[in-house]
Design a protein around this motif. Structure first.
Motif, mmCIF file in Angstrom:
data_model
loop_
_atom_site.group_PDB
_atom_site.id
_atom_site.type_symbol
_atom_site.label_atom_id
_atom_site.label_comp_id
_atom_site.label_asym_id
_atom_site.label_seq_id
_atom_site.Cartn_x
_atom_site.Cartn_y
_atom_site.Cartn_z
ATOM 1 N N VAL A 105 0.843 -1.199 0.000
ATOM 2 C CA VAL A 105 0.000 0.000 0.000
ATOM 3 C C VAL A 105 0.876 1.245 0.000
ATOM 4 C CG1 VAL A 105 -1.650 1.357 1.356
ATOM 5 C CG2 VAL A 105 -1.974 -1.104 1.108
ATOM 6 N N ALA A 106 1.938 1.219 0.810
ATOM 7 C CA ALA A 106 2.853 2.370 0.884
ATOM 8 C C ALA A 106 3.568 2.615 -0.434
ATOM 9 C CB ALA A 106 3.875 2.141 1.995
ATOM 10 N N GLY A 107 3.637 1.589 -1.271
ATOM 11 C CA GLY A 107 4.243 1.753 -2.587
ATOM 12 C C GLY A 107 3.298 2.347 -3.608
ATOM 13 N N GLY A 108 2.066 2.632 -3.180
ATOM 14 C CA GLY A 108 1.101 3.245 -4.074
ATOM 15 C C GLY A 108 0.335 2.266 -4.935
ATOM 16 N N HIS A 109 0.365 0.989 -4.573
ATOM 17 C CA HIS A 109 -0.297 -0.028 -5.388
ATOM 18 C C HIS A 109 -1.771 -0.188 -5.012
ATOM 19 C CE1 HIS A 109 3.614 -1.080 -6.913
ATOM 20 N NE2 HIS A 109 4.060 -1.289 -5.683
ATOM 21 N N SER A 110 -2.587 -0.478 -6.004
ATOM 22 C CA SER A 110 -4.014 -0.714 -5.782
ATOM 23 C C SER A 110 -4.216 -2.124 -5.241
ATOM 24 C CB SER A 110 -4.780 -0.566 -7.098
ATOM 25 O OG SER A 110 -4.422 -1.609 -7.999
ATOM 26 N N ASN A 111 -5.439 -2.413 -4.780
ATOM 27 C CA ASN A 111 -5.736 -3.755 -4.285
ATOM 28 C C ASN A 111 -5.515 -4.818 -5.354
ATOM 29 O OD1 ASN A 111 -6.392 -2.693 -1.831
ATOM 30 N ND2 ASN A 111 -8.595 -3.061 -1.971
ATOM 31 N N ASP A 112 -5.916 -4.505 -6.579
ATOM 32 C CA ASP A 112 -5.730 -5.471 -7.670
ATOM 33 C C ASP A 112 -4.252 -5.726 -7.927
ATOM 34 O OD1 ASP A 112 -8.443 -5.779 -8.008
ATOM 35 O OD2 ASP A 112 -8.593 -4.356 -9.681
ATOM 36 N N GLU A 113 -3.451 -4.664 -7.901
ATOM 37 C CA GLU A 113 -2.008 -4.825 -8.120
ATOM 38 C C GLU A 113 -1.365 -5.630 -6.997
ATOM 39 O OE1 GLU A 113 -1.125 -0.666 -10.563
ATOM 40 O OE2 GLU A 113 -1.012 -0.703 -8.374
ATOM 41 N N ILE A 114 -1.789 -5.347 -5.767
ATOM 42 C CA ILE A 114 -1.243 -6.076 -4.619
ATOM 43 C C ILE A 114 -1.635 -7.545 -4.700
ATOM 44 C CG2 ILE A 114 -1.270 -6.297 -2.102
ATOM 45 C CD1 ILE A 114 -1.826 -3.272 -1.972
ATOM 46 N N ALA A 115 -2.878 -7.800 -5.083
ATOM 47 C CA ALA A 115 -3.351 -9.179 -5.204
ATOM 48 C C ALA A 115 -2.507 -9.959 -6.207
ATOM 49 C CB ALA A 115 -4.819 -9.185 -5.632
ATOM 50 N N GLU A 116 -2.188 -9.307 -7.315
ATOM 51 C CA GLU A 116 -1.367 -9.967 -8.332
ATOM 52 C C GLU A 116 0.051 -10.209 -7.827
ATOM 53 O OE1 GLU A 116 0.066 -9.269 -12.984
ATOM 54 O OE2 GLU A 116 -1.470 -7.973 -12.066
ATOM 55 N N ARG A 117 0.606 -9.241 -7.108
ATOM 56 C CA ARG A 117 1.964 -9.371 -6.589
ATOM 57 C C ARG A 117 2.079 -10.470 -5.531
ATOM 58 N NH1 ARG A 117 5.608 -4.735 -6.114
ATOM 59 N NH2 ARG A 117 5.420 -3.455 -7.966
ATOM 60 N N LEU A 118 1.030 -10.594 -4.699
ATOM 61 C CA LEU A 118 1.080 -11.554 -3.588
ATOM 62 C C LEU A 118 0.343 -12.854 -3.896
ATOM 63 C CD1 LEU A 118 0.510 -9.157 -0.530
ATOM 64 C CD2 LEU A 118 2.657 -9.845 -1.621
ATOM 65 N N THR A 119 -0.202 -12.938 -5.093
ATOM 66 C CA THR A 119 -0.932 -14.135 -5.539
ATOM 67 C C THR A 119 -2.083 -14.475 -4.595
ATOM 68 O OG1 THR A 119 1.269 -14.945 -6.223
ATOM 69 C CG2 THR A 119 -0.593 -16.406 -6.596
ATOM 70 N N VAL A 120 -2.909 -13.479 -4.316
ATOM 71 C CA VAL A 120 -4.116 -13.665 -3.516
ATOM 72 C C VAL A 120 -5.245 -12.928 -4.223
ATOM 73 C CG1 VAL A 120 -2.881 -13.919 -1.331
ATOM 74 C CG2 VAL A 120 -3.601 -11.637 -2.089
ATOM 75 N N SER A 121 -6.450 -13.018 -3.690
ATOM 76 C CA SER A 121 -7.581 -12.329 -4.310
ATOM 77 C C SER A 121 -7.635 -10.878 -3.847
ATOM 78 C CB SER A 121 -8.886 -13.034 -3.947
ATOM 79 O OG SER A 121 -9.210 -12.792 -2.587
ATOM 80 N N PRO A 122 -8.207 -9.996 -4.677
ATOM 81 C CA PRO A 122 -8.380 -8.596 -4.260
ATOM 82 C C PRO A 122 -9.201 -8.477 -2.977
ATOM 83 C CG PRO A 122 -8.675 -8.792 -6.628
ATOM 84 C CD PRO A 122 -8.599 -10.194 -6.089
ATOM 85 N N LEU A 123 -10.170 -9.367 -2.793
ATOM 86 C CA LEU A 123 -10.981 -9.336 -1.585
ATOM 87 C C LEU A 123 -10.137 -9.625 -0.346
ATOM 88 C CD1 LEU A 123 -13.711 -9.061 -0.211
ATOM 89 C CD2 LEU A 123 -14.123 -11.486 -0.671
ATOM 90 N N THR A 124 -9.196 -10.558 -0.487
ATOM 91 C CA THR A 124 -8.283 -10.862 0.623
ATOM 92 C C THR A 124 -7.422 -9.656 0.957
ATOM 93 O OG1 THR A 124 -8.203 -13.221 0.079
ATOM 94 C CG2 THR A 124 -6.383 -12.344 1.390
ATOM 95 N N VAL A 125 -6.946 -8.981 -0.079
ATOM 96 C CA VAL A 125 -6.140 -7.779 0.132
ATOM 97 C C VAL A 125 -6.961 -6.720 0.857
ATOM 98 C CG1 VAL A 125 -4.937 -5.863 -0.986
ATOM 99 C CG2 VAL A 125 -4.664 -8.189 -1.858
ATOM 100 N N LYS A 126 -8.196 -6.518 0.402
ATOM 101 C CA LYS A 126 -9.064 -5.517 1.034
ATOM 102 C C LYS A 126 -9.279 -5.835 2.509
ATOM 103 C CE LYS A 126 -13.569 -3.266 0.564
ATOM 104 N NZ LYS A 126 -14.836 -3.188 -0.227
#
Length: 226
Positions: A172-193
């Motif tokens: 989040v501090a890197g300015g990434h959206s939930n979708d971007e974080i989900a892709e980076r961490l291989t999880v769902s956007p809902l999990t990130v949220k």
């Protein structure tokens, strides 16, 4: 649901232009106009605003003081402040983020960028304007107080986070959206949220912008000065 927008700027011409733009959208409406910070705080309460577009330099009570007042008032917990500034690289912007603003936008931004910022802020996801670099907040946080920017009390509070929550906070501090974080961490956007919401609750952050401030001021993420 219609997003209720309050305009706070000492220039009537700019307020008029923003009103025409905002009122042209089917999902938002201007509920009031303020020419200084004190009036902005009063109207935010009176009209139950969702988002305040706040000029940072106004006579009397400026945008920074008004943002602090809004953030400190429990009855205005739903209000999100987006700072409008002529100069995006501005120490006042970081002070406003520390005071509780959800993000900032340059007055020279395109109309679609402004409208998107309102929608993003209303959803609690505001951070940087589209033309700002992801390291801008980090650089100014490092310069703001003349020290290394680390707050020991905040560092201790990070202990309440799980390993995954800390990992998401770094993204989040890197300015990434939930979708971007989900892709980076291989999880769902809902999990990130879910992780983001839990981190905000544990750290007492109003939104993602404050999460970013906490990430840098706690020392979890170090500023990039390049």
């Amino acid at each position: 649901m219609t997003i209720r927008v309050l305009l706070a700027d000492d220039q009537a011409l700019l307020r008029s232009a923003f009103r025409v733009l905002v009122d042209s959208e089917p999902d938002m409406e201007v509920v009031g106009e303020a020419c200084d910070g004190a009036e902005a705080v009063r109207l935010a309460k009176e009209h139950t605003a969702d988002v305040v577009l706040m000029d940072i330099r106004m006579p009397g009570t400026d945008g920074l003081a008004a943002t602090r007042m809004i953030s400190a008032d429990p009855s205005l917990a739903q209000v999100r402040v987006v700072i409008l500034t002529t100069f995006e690289v501005d120490d006042y912007v970081v002070q406003a983020l520390r005071a509780g603003a959800s993000g900032f936008l340059g007055k020279g931004s395109e109309p679609e960028e402004l409208l998107n910022a309102i929608r993003v802020a209303a959803g609690g996801d505001a951070l940087l304007s589209p033309v700002a670099t992801k390291g801008l907040i980090a650089r100014f946080l490092a310069q703001g107080d003349g020290d290394d920017g680390r707050d020991p009390a905040l560092s201790e509070r990070l202990g309440a986070l799980t390993g995954r929550e800390r990992e998401v906070l770094v993204q989040v501090a890197g300015g990434h959206s939930n979708d971007e974080i989900a892709e980076r961490l291989t999880v769902s956007p809902l999990t990130v949220k879910t992780h983001v919401n839990r981190a905000m609750a544990k750290l007492g952050a109003r939104d993602r912008a404050q999460l970013v401030v906490i990430a840098y001021e706690s020392g979890l993420v170090r500023p990039r000065m390049d």
